[in-house]
Structure formats: C-alpha cells, structure tokens
Design an enzyme around this catalytic site. Structure first.
Site, PDB file in Angstrom:
ATOM      1  N   ASP A 157     -14.414  38.668  22.166  1.00  0.00           N
ATOM      2  CA  ASP A 157     -14.229  39.386  20.892  1.00  0.00           C
ATOM      3  C   ASP A 157     -15.424  40.314  20.637  1.00  0.00           C
ATOM      4  OD1 ASP A 157     -11.832  37.778  20.283  1.00  0.00           O
ATOM      5  OD2 ASP A 157     -13.290  36.162  20.198  1.00  0.00           O
ATOM      6  N   HIS A 185     -12.023  32.109  17.284  1.00  0.00           N
ATOM      7  CA  HIS A 185     -11.343  32.998  18.246  1.00  0.00           C
ATOM      8  C   HIS A 185      -9.841  32.931  17.950  1.00  0.00           C
ATOM      9  CE1 HIS A 185     -10.105  35.091  21.805  1.00  0.00           C
ATOM     10  NE2 HIS A 185      -9.346  34.066  22.133  1.00  0.00           N
TER      11      HIS A 185
HETATM   12  P1  NAX Z   1      -3.527  30.074  33.054  1.00  0.00           P
HETATM   13  O1  NAX Z   1      -2.306  29.440  32.483  1.00  0.00           O
HETATM   14  O2  NAX Z   1      -3.401  31.118  34.114  1.00  0.00           O
HETATM   15  O3  NAX Z   1      -4.471  28.916  33.664  1.00  0.00           O
HETATM   16  C1  NAX Z   1      -4.723  27.734  32.995  1.00  0.00           C
HETATM   17  C2  NAX Z   1      -4.918  26.667  34.057  1.00  0.00           C
HETATM   18  O4  NAX Z   1      -5.326  25.472  33.407  1.00  0.00           O
HETATM   19  C3  NAX Z   1      -3.648  26.348  34.832  1.00  0.00           C
HETATM   20  O5  NAX Z   1      -3.872  26.517  36.214  1.00  0.00           O
HETATM   21  C4  NAX Z   1      -3.369  24.891  34.456  1.00  0.00           C
HETATM   22  O6  NAX Z   1      -2.800  24.151  35.544  1.00  0.00           O
HETATM   23  C5  NAX Z   1      -4.763  24.410  34.106  1.00  0.00           C
HETATM   24  N1  NAX Z   1      -4.784  23.196  33.284  1.00  0.00           N
HETATM   25  C6  NAX Z   1      -3.913  22.813  32.321  1.00  0.00           C
HETATM   26  N2  NAX Z   1      -4.263  21.615  31.833  1.00  0.00           N
HETATM   27  C7  NAX Z   1      -5.385  21.242  32.490  1.00  0.00           C
HETATM   28  C8  NAX Z   1      -6.213  20.105  32.431  1.00  0.00           C
HETATM   29  N3  NAX Z   1      -5.930  19.080  31.614  1.00  0.00           N
HETATM   30  N4  NAX Z   1      -7.285  20.038  33.252  1.00  0.00           N
HETATM   31  C9  NAX Z   1      -7.552  21.050  34.100  1.00  0.00           C
HETATM   32  N5  NAX Z   1      -6.800  22.152  34.215  1.00  0.00           N
HETATM   33  C10 NAX Z   1      -5.729  22.248  33.410  1.00  0.00           C
HETATM   34  O7  NAX Z   1      -4.371  30.608  31.816  1.00  0.00           O
HETATM   35  P2  NAX Z   1      -5.611  31.612  31.791  1.00  0.00           P
HETATM   36  O8  NAX Z   1      -5.112  32.996  31.603  1.00  0.00           O
HETATM   37  O9  NAX Z   1      -6.525  31.328  32.904  1.00  0.00           O
HETATM   38  O10 NAX Z   1      -6.251  31.171  30.387  1.00  0.00           O
HETATM   39  C11 NAX Z   1      -6.867  29.914  30.238  1.00  0.00           C
HETATM   40  C12 NAX Z   1      -7.157  29.624  28.787  1.00  0.00           C
HETATM   41  O11 NAX Z   1      -8.060  30.586  28.255  1.00  0.00           O
HETATM   42  C13 NAX Z   1      -5.923  29.675  27.881  1.00  0.00           C
HETATM   43  O12 NAX Z   1      -5.977  28.581  26.989  1.00  0.00           O
HETATM   44  C14 NAX Z   1      -6.115  30.968  27.120  1.00  0.00           C
HETATM   45  O13 NAX Z   1      -5.452  30.956  25.868  1.00  0.00           O
HETATM   46  C15 NAX Z   1      -7.609  30.982  26.976  1.00  0.00           C
HETATM   47  N6  NAX Z   1      -8.238  32.248  26.624  1.00  0.00           N
HETATM   48  C16 NAX Z   1      -9.322  32.203  25.827  1.00  0.00           C
HETATM   49  C17 NAX Z   1     -10.023  33.341  25.477  1.00  0.00           C
HETATM   50  C18 NAX Z   1     -11.210  33.263  24.585  1.00  0.00           C
HETATM   51  O14 NAX Z   1     -11.754  34.318  24.266  1.00  0.00           O
HETATM   52  N7  NAX Z   1     -11.675  32.093  24.168  1.00  0.00           N
HETATM   53  C19 NAX Z   1      -9.584  34.679  25.943  1.00  0.00           C
HETATM   54  C20 NAX Z   1      -8.705  34.615  27.150  1.00  0.00           C
HETATM   55  C21 NAX Z   1      -7.706  33.499  27.149  1.00  0.00           C
HETATM   56  O15 NAX Z   1      -6.636  33.853  26.316  1.00  0.00           O
END
Ligand code: NAX
Length: 326
Positions: A157, A185
C-alpha cells in the site's frame, strides 16, 4: 564459510512466492556474501507443485542459496529461522465475505503461531496472507515470541501510494518519502498524503489539488488491488513479493535519515490505538534493530475520520476471531 541464515516462506507454491523465492535465493535480503537456506511450507495437496519450484531454484544455481527444505507441517519448517514470510492462506472464494475469510484463515495462524516457537530468538515475522493484520494478531497471540517480532504487510500500500503521488507530480518514486498507510490492509486503509513529502516538501504543496488527493488518490490506493486483478486477470503477485522483501529489509536495517516506513505492528497505545491491535503505523528501525512508532504526526479532522473508521474495522475483525486469541 559463513553460516547460512534460515528463512521460512509459507504458501511457497503460490503466486507471490513464485516471485519472492527467487529474489530471496539471489541474495536480495542479506546481500551477496550471506548464504541462505529456504524452509518452505505448503499444504499436502500443493507439494507436487512445490517440488517443481524447488527444481527451478536449483536450476538458477544461485551462489547464495545453501539449500531448500520443504514441509507440509509448520513445526519443523520454522526450526531455527531468522525470518518468516507467512504468505500462505486460503484465497477469498466466490460469495465469501471478509468475515468468512477471517474465519477460514484464522485457524491456520493459530497453528503457525505455536510452531513459530521453534524459530531463532532473533526471528522477524511478516504476515502477508490476508486478512494480514488480523492473521498476524492471531499468530502473535498463539506464540511465546516477543510481540514486537510480529508484523503485517502495509508496504505494498505504501509503495502504491508513493508510485501514484510520484506520477501525479511528474517525479520518480525516489522523490517521495514519509509515506504512511494507517490501519488495515483493506479497502478502508488510509494512505496519508498530509504527512507525505515530495522532494522534501509537503506533497499537498507540490500537488496543489485537495480534491484529487482526498477523493481520487485515497480511493485509488484503497482499490488498487482489485484494479490490478481486473486488468491482469490475476492478483498483484510481483509487486506484493517486492513489498514483502522491502518490508523485511526495513525491519533488519536502520531506517535512513528521518524517513519512516509503513508496517502493521502491535500497538502500545500510540495515536490512541488500543494496545495489542496490529495496526499500520509509521515505523522506524534503530541501529539495534528495535522498531518504534514515529509519534506526533499531525492529522486534519478529515484525516482523523478516516483513521477512526479503519481503527473501528480492526476492532471488529478482532471481535470475529476472539475465540482464537489466548
Ligand atoms: P496463491 O493462492 O497463489 O498462493 C497461496 C498459497 O498458500 C497456495 O499455494 C496454498 O496452497 C498455500 N496455503 C494455503 N493454506 C496454507 C497453509 N495452511 N500453510 C501453508 N500454505 C498454505 O495466493 P498469492 O497470490 O500467493 O497470495 C497469498 C496471500 O497474500 C493471499 O492471502 C493474498 O490475499 C495475500 N496478499 C496480501 C497482500 C498484502 O499487501 N498484505 C497483497 C497481495 C496479496 O493479495
């Protein structure tokens, strides 16, 4: 040979990690003379995909990469780590409200908070997985690690806000400083242009357009994630990975000059935020590695209403997960 630093990344087969891991392995966090060992965590169903990522890491022959270990349980994944990037969480599905997401992802961070007790005493923890402030709150409350080690990501952000102010002022992002995004966020965050500077001058003097600043800028930053998804057909993964890396660098290196950075950290009551909430503040790291909120920034009455609104949102999120807090 320098001892490798252990770094954990969860959600390691996901989109953000696909950018983050290669930059970590290339030495961007600790520099070209410090080997690192990656300890990657995924859910069992994603281990096959993760093995493919590990092959690609090997195929880069990074001189700074000591090795990669993969796990489908959090305990061993966090053994001896000095940095944790908690990226993994379930994405928001069709028709899911934010409160549903909080309830689905909350339990993940109970287990990971406990497992973080295996980390090195110097560990720094960044929660990226959404809702990141409240997930961070849950992990912190389920761990014995000092509260000041837990942080949530507001850096994307902040960077978005710096990029947008720079573009409007026809400058580069390097000329923008003192940018804080207050609160959560979420799309109620408050990107604070009143305290931001461009070439050392108040941003609102350089961009002399209060309507643009109050209306367009604030809303565009709040909604930037959704706009990127619409345009790209996928979420903002590379910029999120970049922000995660910059956030961790800011935690372990002294903050230059009199600038600050935005991070969700545990409130000690600063700016009237009740102690214990993970709130986006302006933060500095000192030469001993202590992080502190920059106090005393002024806020107009208009800004105060934005601040109070996002504070209230975080209180409500805490209420939703109160059974997960010990
Ligand atoms: P993806 O869905 O591509 O990857 C997430 C991964 O986490 C998947 O491979 C899944 O298998 C794994 N996962 C799920 N549960 C798990 C657990 N208990 N232990 C370990 N791994 C687990 O998402 P991606 O685009 O990489 O985003 C990841 C996260 O970042 C999401 O929650 C997203 O909303 C968040 N974000 C946060 C941002 C921020 O500024 N704080 C910005 C970017 C993003 O939106």
């Amino acid at each position: 040979m320098t001892k490798p630093i252990r770094v954990a990344v969860t959600g390691a087969a996901g989109q953000i990690s696909y950018s983050l891991l290669f930059r970590l392995a290339a030495g961007e966090l600790y520099g070209p003379n410090q080997p690192i060992r990656l300890q990657l965590l995924e859910i069992p169903q994603a281990m096959g995909a993760l093995e493919g990522v590990v092959m690609e890491l090997s195929d880069c022959a990074f001189p700074t990469l000591d090795g990669v270990d993969i796990y489908d349980q959090p305990g061993a994944a966090f053994e001896g780590i000095q940095a944790a990037f908690l990226v993994g969480s379930r994405p928001r599905g069709p028709g899911m409200e934010r409160s549903d997401l909080i309830q689905v992802n909350g339990p993940i961070f109970v287990g990971q908070g406990r497992a973080l007790n295996h980390a090195d005493s110097a560990v720094r923890i960044l929660v990226v997985g959404n809702p990141c402030n409240t997930n961070c709150l849950i992990a912190m409350n389920n761990s014995d690690i000092p509260q000041d080690r837990f942080t949530a990501m507001m850096r994307l952000d902040q960077n978005r806000a710096m990029g947008m102010l720079a573009a409007k002022a026809n400058r580069t992002a390097a000329s923008v400083s003192h940018m804080v995004v207050w609160g959560n966020h979420s799309n109620n965050q408050y990107p604070d242009f009143e305290n931001a500077r461009i070439d050392g001058k108040p941003a609102s003097e350089v961009i002399n357009d209060q309507t643009w600043l109050r209306e367009n800028f604030v809303k565009d930053i709040q909604n930037r994630g959704a706009v990127v998804i619409k345009a790209r057909g996928a979420s903002s993964a590379a910029s999120a990975a970049n922000a995660a890396l910059e956030h961790m660098k800011s935690l372990i290196n002294p903050t230059p000059g009199d600038d600050w950075y935005s991070a969700g950290i545990c409130s000690k009551g600063e700016y009237g935020v009740e102690p214990g909430l993970i709130f986006g503040f302006p933060v500095r790291t000192d030469s001993q590695g202590n992080i502190q909120v920059v106090e005393g920034l002024p806020m107009s009455d208009w800004a105060k209403t934005k601040f109070d609104f996002v504070l209230d949102e975080l209180r409500k999120e805490r209420e939703v997960v109160k059974d997960l807090l010990r």
